[in-house]
Design a protein around this motif. Structure first.
Motif, mmCIF file in Angstrom:
data_model
loop_
_atom_site.group_PDB
_atom_site.id
_atom_site.type_symbol
_atom_site.label_atom_id
_atom_site.label_comp_id
_atom_site.label_asym_id
_atom_site.label_seq_id
_atom_site.Cartn_x
_atom_site.Cartn_y
_atom_site.Cartn_z
ATOM 1 N N ASN A 37 0.824 -1.223 0.028
ATOM 2 C CA ASN A 37 0.148 0.014 0.077
ATOM 3 C C ASN A 37 0.905 1.316 -0.035
ATOM 4 O O ASN A 37 1.271 1.809 1.121
ATOM 5 C CB ASN A 37 -1.215 0.040 1.103
ATOM 6 C CG ASN A 37 -1.947 -1.307 1.455
ATOM 7 O OD1 ASN A 37 -2.623 -1.470 0.132
ATOM 8 N ND2 ASN A 37 -1.693 -2.061 2.292
ATOM 9 N N LEU A 38 1.208 1.868 -1.183
ATOM 10 C CA LEU A 38 1.767 3.064 -1.430
ATOM 11 C C LEU A 38 1.286 3.981 -2.011
ATOM 12 O O LEU A 38 0.194 3.890 -2.829
ATOM 13 C CB LEU A 38 2.932 2.650 -2.129
ATOM 14 C CG LEU A 38 3.989 1.617 -1.668
ATOM 15 C CD1 LEU A 38 5.210 1.306 -2.683
ATOM 16 C CD2 LEU A 38 4.662 2.236 -0.647
ATOM 17 N N THR A 40 0.019 6.700 -4.624
ATOM 18 C CA THR A 40 0.095 6.779 -5.961
ATOM 19 C C THR A 40 0.909 7.835 -6.588
ATOM 20 O O THR A 40 1.008 8.976 -5.959
ATOM 21 C CB THR A 40 -1.245 7.098 -6.832
ATOM 22 O OG1 THR A 40 -2.269 6.149 -6.391
ATOM 23 C CG2 THR A 40 -1.296 7.209 -8.175
ATOM 24 N N GLN A 41 1.927 7.462 -7.226
ATOM 25 C CA GLN A 41 3.262 8.041 -7.759
ATOM 26 C C GLN A 41 2.723 9.242 -8.859
ATOM 27 O O GLN A 41 1.843 8.671 -9.699
ATOM 28 C CB GLN A 41 4.391 7.234 -8.209
ATOM 29 C CG GLN A 41 4.631 5.987 -7.242
ATOM 30 C CD GLN A 41 5.208 6.679 -5.913
ATOM 31 O OE1 GLN A 41 6.193 7.522 -5.899
ATOM 32 N NE2 GLN A 41 4.586 6.382 -4.674
ATOM 33 N N ARG A 123 5.392 -2.829 -11.191
ATOM 34 C CA ARG A 123 4.039 -3.358 -10.910
ATOM 35 C C ARG A 123 4.152 -5.177 -11.373
ATOM 36 O O ARG A 123 3.070 -5.722 -11.122
ATOM 37 C CB ARG A 123 2.902 -2.972 -11.649
ATOM 38 C CG ARG A 123 2.682 -1.308 -11.225
ATOM 39 C CD ARG A 123 1.631 -0.847 -11.889
ATOM 40 N NE ARG A 123 1.488 -0.845 -13.399
ATOM 41 C CZ ARG A 123 2.133 0.187 -14.144
ATOM 42 N NH1 ARG A 123 2.554 1.158 -13.379
ATOM 43 N NH2 ARG A 123 1.798 0.162 -15.104
ATOM 44 N N ILE A 175 10.078 4.604 -9.547
ATOM 45 C CA ILE A 175 8.790 4.444 -9.192
ATOM 46 C C ILE A 175 8.886 2.920 -8.143
ATOM 47 O O ILE A 175 9.657 1.879 -8.497
ATOM 48 C CB ILE A 175 8.059 3.879 -10.303
ATOM 49 C CG1 ILE A 175 7.814 4.865 -11.419
ATOM 50 C CG2 ILE A 175 6.583 3.488 -9.741
ATOM 51 C CD1 ILE A 175 7.300 6.237 -10.780
ATOM 52 N N PRO A 176 8.697 3.078 -6.923
ATOM 53 C CA PRO A 176 8.735 2.285 -5.853
ATOM 54 C C PRO A 176 8.031 0.735 -6.235
ATOM 55 O O PRO A 176 7.025 0.515 -6.999
ATOM 56 C CB PRO A 176 8.248 2.619 -4.548
ATOM 57 C CG PRO A 176 8.176 4.080 -4.764
ATOM 58 C CD PRO A 176 7.894 4.437 -6.273
ATOM 59 N N ALA A 179 4.115 0.226 -6.708
ATOM 60 C CA ALA A 179 3.383 1.460 -6.558
ATOM 61 C C ALA A 179 2.517 1.552 -8.054
ATOM 62 O O ALA A 179 3.135 1.151 -9.133
ATOM 63 C CB ALA A 179 4.277 2.581 -6.413
ATOM 64 N N ASN A 180 1.462 2.030 -7.798
ATOM 65 C CA ASN A 180 0.623 2.552 -9.086
ATOM 66 C C ASN A 180 1.300 4.189 -9.499
ATOM 67 O O ASN A 180 1.837 4.740 -8.541
ATOM 68 C CB ASN A 180 -0.620 2.471 -8.959
ATOM 69 C CG ASN A 180 -1.303 1.304 -8.598
ATOM 70 O OD1 ASN A 180 -0.835 0.433 -9.401
ATOM 71 N ND2 ASN A 180 -2.180 1.151 -7.805
#
Length: 330
Positions: A37-38, A40-41, A123, A175-176, A179-180
């Motif tokens: 649960n991150l 949104t980038q 993703r 982008i982690p 993450a989206n």
């Protein structure tokens, strides 16, 4: 064994209810859960590529990694020349048509809501409903090769597969994992209260699409195809287009793509126009993907717009193909 009237009524109701719905949204959400649960980038392209997908190699280092990025970029923007019908090495002609990856993943995968590659490596692995299993990014690429490109799978450890993944890795920098990112995938479209109409879609096509994609959906060939993309505008049906197993062959996905990207540079179609023209396009002849009945083995999360049985509901193939879809959700 005796059954009470209440128990029998409950069983009959449950059996009847199961036939009322085609798609279990709760189950689908559960199967796609990662536990990550991150926030949104924000959308951001790397330094070295612009919003029209032009790669500036002067901003890349002189390294094996950068060379793989460049090769991956070439594979995605000139697929036909490297791993398609025009490949110098016929053994590398994996794509079965002259589309490029950029035909769907616009501008080398740099456009929001057009199946962009930005952040995509973060993703994967991910759950894939079509196979009802967790897949790698390489698996996903090969899904496109066999469906949108109407060809065959790339060897997993081939230089071409490694280069494509490296290019996507480079686009995903910062982008982690898990993450989206804003603008990923396809944009939303509102479902219609009626079935989509190929007849109405033809009118939309003739008014908005024919100038680029041709009267017969043949697209517009690039005169410089030997050093660039084969098509300026790709064919939307016929032998050189995507097959019936591609995501674009499904009505909701096609409507989402069209709504947020067409006409190119000025996406102005309404939800109804997007659905209708998608139904018209996908009613035209194209290559057939064999064994589609094996797709989506968990029928409770089989997409509503799959027009091939088996189903867990009593809706017709016609409704699965054209809608309306609202009452099909559980």
């Amino acid at each position: 064994m005796k059954f009470s009237y209440l128990a029998l009524t409950t069983m009959l109701f449950m059996s009847f209810s199961a036939s009322l719905f085609a798609f279990d949204t709760a189950k689908n959400k559960l199967k796609n859960e990662t536990g990550i649960n991150l926030p949104t980038q924000e959308w951001k392209l790397p330094d070295g590529i612009d919003e029209i997908g032009a790669l500036d190699i002067s901003k890349l280092p002189d390294s094996p990694y950068a060379k793989a990025v460049i090769y991956g970029y070439q594979l995605i923007t000139q697929t036909h020349n490297y791993i398609g019908p025009n490949a110098k090495d016929s053994k590398k002609a994996y794509a079965g048509n002259n589309l490029s990856c950029s035909s769907c993943h616009a501008s080398a995968g740099t456009k929001q809501f057009q199946s962009s590659f930005v952040g995509i490596v973060a993703r994967f692995p991910q759950f894939n409903a079509r196979g009802d299993k967790v897949v790698s990014i390489e698996d996903r690429i090969n899904g496109c090769m066999q469906r949108s490109m109407n060809g065959k799978a790339l060897p997993l450890n081939s230089p071409e597969m490694r280069a494509m993944v490296t290019y996507m890795h480079w686009l995903s920098q910062g982008i982690p994992v898990g993450a989206n990112i804003k603008g990923q995938g396809l944009g939303k479209v509102n479902l219609l209260p009626r079935a989509a109409s190929p007849k109405k879609g033809k009118i939309v096509y003739e008014a908005n699409c024919v100038a680029c994609h041709g009267e017969n959906g043949e697209g517009l060939q690039n005169p410089d195809y030997k050093t660039g993309d084969y098509y300026i505008y790709p064919p939307l049906w016929g032998d050189d287009s995507y097959n019936t197993g591609a995501g674009m062959y499904r009505l909701i996905k096609a409507a989402q793509y069209i709504k947020h990207s067409m006409p190119q540079g000025n996406p102005t179609l309404s939800d109804e126009e997007a659905f209708d023209v998608a139904s018209y396009i996908n009613s035209q002849p194209r290559p057939i993907k064999a064994d589609r009945e094996a797709d989506f083995p968990d029928r409770s999360i089989k997409p509503l717009d799959m027009d091939v049985a088996p189903y867990d509901d009593n809706f017709s193939i016609e409704q699965h193909r054209f809608g309306p879809y609202k009452q099909m959700y559980k």
